[in-house]
Write an enzyme that holds these catalytic residues in place. Structure first.
Site, PDB file in Angstrom:
ATOM      1  CD  GLU A   1      -2.838  -1.486   2.261  1.00 48.72           C
ATOM      2  OE1 GLU A   1      -2.871  -0.649   3.171  1.00 48.72           O
ATOM      3  OE2 GLU A   1      -3.537  -2.510   2.259  1.00 48.72           O
TER       4      GLU A   1
ATOM      5  CG  ASN B   1      -0.505  -6.985  -1.755  1.00 47.87           C
ATOM      6  OD1 ASN B   1      -1.041  -7.557  -2.700  1.00 47.87           O
ATOM      7  ND2 ASN B   1      -1.004  -6.992  -0.525  1.00 47.87           N
TER       8      ASN B   1
ATOM      9  CG  HIS C   1      -9.709  -5.908   0.331  1.00 48.94           C
ATOM     10  ND1 HIS C   1     -10.039  -7.061   1.030  1.00 48.94           N
ATOM     11  CD2 HIS C   1      -8.400  -5.695   0.551  1.00 48.94           C
ATOM     12  CE1 HIS C   1      -8.949  -7.506   1.656  1.00 48.94           C
ATOM     13  NE2 HIS C   1      -7.941  -6.712   1.372  1.00 48.94           N
TER      14      HIS C   1
ATOM     15  CD  GLU D   1      -4.533  -8.020   1.283  1.00 45.17           C
ATOM     16  OE1 GLU D   1      -5.420  -7.332   1.821  1.00 45.17           O
ATOM     17  OE2 GLU D   1      -3.316  -7.804   1.445  1.00 45.17           O
TER      18      GLU D   1
ATOM     19  CG  ASP E   1     -12.698  -9.092   1.191  1.00 42.29           C
ATOM     20  OD1 ASP E   1     -12.568  -8.076   0.483  1.00 42.29           O
ATOM     21  OD2 ASP E   1     -12.260  -9.175   2.352  1.00 42.29           O
TER      22      ASP E   1
HETATM   23  O1  9MR Z   1      -7.164  -9.025   7.951  1.00 42.46           O
HETATM   24  C1  9MR Z   1      -6.441  -8.063   8.667  1.00 42.46           C
HETATM   25  C2  9MR Z   1      -7.218  -7.679   9.922  1.00 42.46           C
HETATM   26  O2  9MR Z   1      -7.349  -8.771  10.793  1.00 42.46           O
HETATM   27  C3  9MR Z   1      -6.527  -6.526  10.599  1.00 42.46           C
HETATM   28  O3  9MR Z   1      -7.297  -6.113  11.714  1.00 42.46           O
HETATM   29  C4  9MR Z   1      -6.328  -5.401   9.607  1.00 42.46           C
HETATM   30  C5  9MR Z   1      -5.657  -4.213  10.239  1.00 42.46           C
HETATM   31  O4  9MR Z   1      -5.432  -3.214   9.283  1.00 42.46           O
HETATM   32  O5  9MR Z   1      -5.560  -5.857   8.530  1.00 42.46           O
HETATM   33  C6  9MR Z   1      -6.237  -6.827   7.808  1.00 42.46           C
HETATM   34  O6  9MR Z   1      -5.528  -7.167   6.648  1.00 42.46           O
HETATM   35  C7  9MR Z   1      -5.263  -6.106   5.735  1.00 42.46           C
HETATM   36  C8  9MR Z   1      -4.015  -6.487   4.981  1.00 42.46           C
HETATM   37  O7  9MR Z   1      -2.971  -6.712   5.888  1.00 42.46           O
HETATM   38  C9  9MR Z   1      -3.613  -5.431   3.981  1.00 42.46           C
HETATM   39  N1  9MR Z   1      -4.701  -5.102   3.090  1.00 42.46           N
HETATM   40  C10 9MR Z   1      -5.958  -4.794   3.741  1.00 42.46           C
HETATM   41  C11 9MR Z   1      -6.359  -5.919   4.685  1.00 42.46           C
HETATM   42  C12 9MR Z   1      -7.721  -5.625   5.295  1.00 42.46           C
HETATM   43  O8  9MR Z   1      -7.649  -4.516   6.130  1.00 42.46           O
END
Ligand code: 9MR
Length: 347
Positions: free
Chosen positions: A161, A202, A238, A267, A269
């Site tokens: 990011e 990513n 996402h 990732e 969804d």
């Molecule tokens: O799935 C992850 C969640 O459990 C955490 O609370 C969150 C914190 O920011 O991060 C989520 O995973 C993220 C990933 O590391 C990067 N892309 C976005 C994902 C969803 O927030």
């Protein structure tokens, strides 16, 4: 894969009381249909899921996780706050638990993530660093973590990011202190520590072409031209029904392939405003089908990872109140229309 098949077959035979003689062992498996992983492997791709440590005590959950996918991503366990909670003190507990689980199920691991602005430990964010101090901190973190998992992971999301929506560099601690060169440095350090891991950038909201995905295209092209060890770009995907399907996804994947890079949906969804209706779930299913088909249509798209497989453990409801139902299995671990759509796309 063959091992897993053999294991599953043995389990069926044992349950049926047939495992005694060689004749019985040759009997075909009457029950088992190919998993998403089996289907993806026929295309030379993987089908993966994220998982997270707290949910690993749920045996019904881990059973399905262990059988349906062939790639695992730790949702949190390899992030900086978890792996270097105090400066220079490393903790591999969560990451190792997931790597071990994946190994037991003959699954590969997409490791996530080394350089991000989020989920950093307090010791790192609560003080000022000079550029040379922070560079040393970053190098040590990357080198130590990548070395620890050397030979155990298929790929790393090295930088996560890094861009804003308009395609400018995100003003993170890394960018503000080190300038844009931190990205090439991070890739080089990771490559030195594990020359065989596939190294990725990513991000989210880069599925459709636009300023943010253009920024990645420019950066990737530049890094490749300079010989920086970049192997791929991960499209988080996402997605949300209310914002429309990213129709340019396939073309976008293809233009990154043309740079000589792998791509992956990392990732996935597809959330919706609740309640989930039959219509929305049907719409969601077509999105899962189409994004999988897009990956299959592009030669260097390596595979698809969903951001956990069941609504029971999705991050969505906590982050987007009133939204959810984003994954192919529901909260009771029952397959939804999206699961059938994935099977169709992979068949
Ligand atoms: O799935 C992850 C969640 O459990 C955490 O609370 C969150 C914190 O920011 O991060 C989520 O995973 C993220 C990933 O590391 C990067 N892309 C976005 C994902 C969803 O927030």
């Amino acid at each position: 894969m063959r091992l897993r098949l053999a294991g599953a077959l043995a389990a069926v035979l044992v349950t049926a009381g047939l495992a005694a003689g060689p004749a019985a062992q040759a009997a075909p498996d009457p029950v088992r249909q190919p998993t998403l992983a089996d289907l993806a492997e026929r295309h030379g791709r993987y089908f993966g899921s994220a998982t997270d440590n707290p949910e690993l005590t749920d045996t019904a959950y881990t059973r399905l996780l262990g059988s349906e996918v062939d790639m695992i991503t730790p949702g949190n366990g390899m992030k900086w706050y978890a792996t270097e909670p105090q400066q220079g003190v490393f903790d591999w507990t969560d990451g190792d638990e997931i790597v071990d689980l994946a190994r037991r199920h003959h699954q590969k691991v997409r490791a996530h993530t080394l350089v991000w602005h989020s989920q950093l430990p307090d010791w790192l964010t609560s003080r000022q660093w000079t550029a040379s101090e922070l560079r040393a901190v970053l190098k040590k973190h990357i080198t130590t973590e990548v070395r620890h998992y050397r030979g155990k992971v298929y790929a790393w999301d090295v930088v996560n990011e890094a861009f804003d929506e308009d395609g400018s560099y995100r003003e993170t601690i890394w960018y503000k202190t080190l300038g844009p060169g931190y990205i090439a440095d991070a890739l080089r350090w990771a490559h030195q520590a594990d020359p065989h891991a596939r190294l990725y950038l990513n991000d989210y909201n880069i599925e459709a072409t636009g300023p943010k995905s253009d920024a990645y295209h420019r950066l990737a092209k530049d890094l490749k031209a300079r010989g920086v060890p970049l192997d791929g770009v991960g499209f988080q995907a996402h997605l949300a029904l209310q914002y429309g399907y990213p129709a340019t996804l396939e073309d976008n994947l293809r233009r990154f392939s043309r740079l000589g890079l792998d791509t992956a949906l990392t990732e996935v969804d597809v959330r919706m405003q609740l309640p989930a209706t039959e219509e929305k779930l049907a719409e969601q299913a077509t999105w899962y089908r189409d994004l999988t088909a897009a990956c299959l249509a592009v030669r260097r798209c390596a595979g698809v990872t969903i951001w956990d497989y069941t609504d029971k453990y999705s991050w969505i409801p906590a982050f987007f109140p009133g939204e959810g139902a984003a994954l192919p299995w529901d909260e009771e671990l029952r397959p939804k229309p999206a699961y059938q759509a994935l099977r169709e796309a992979l068949r």
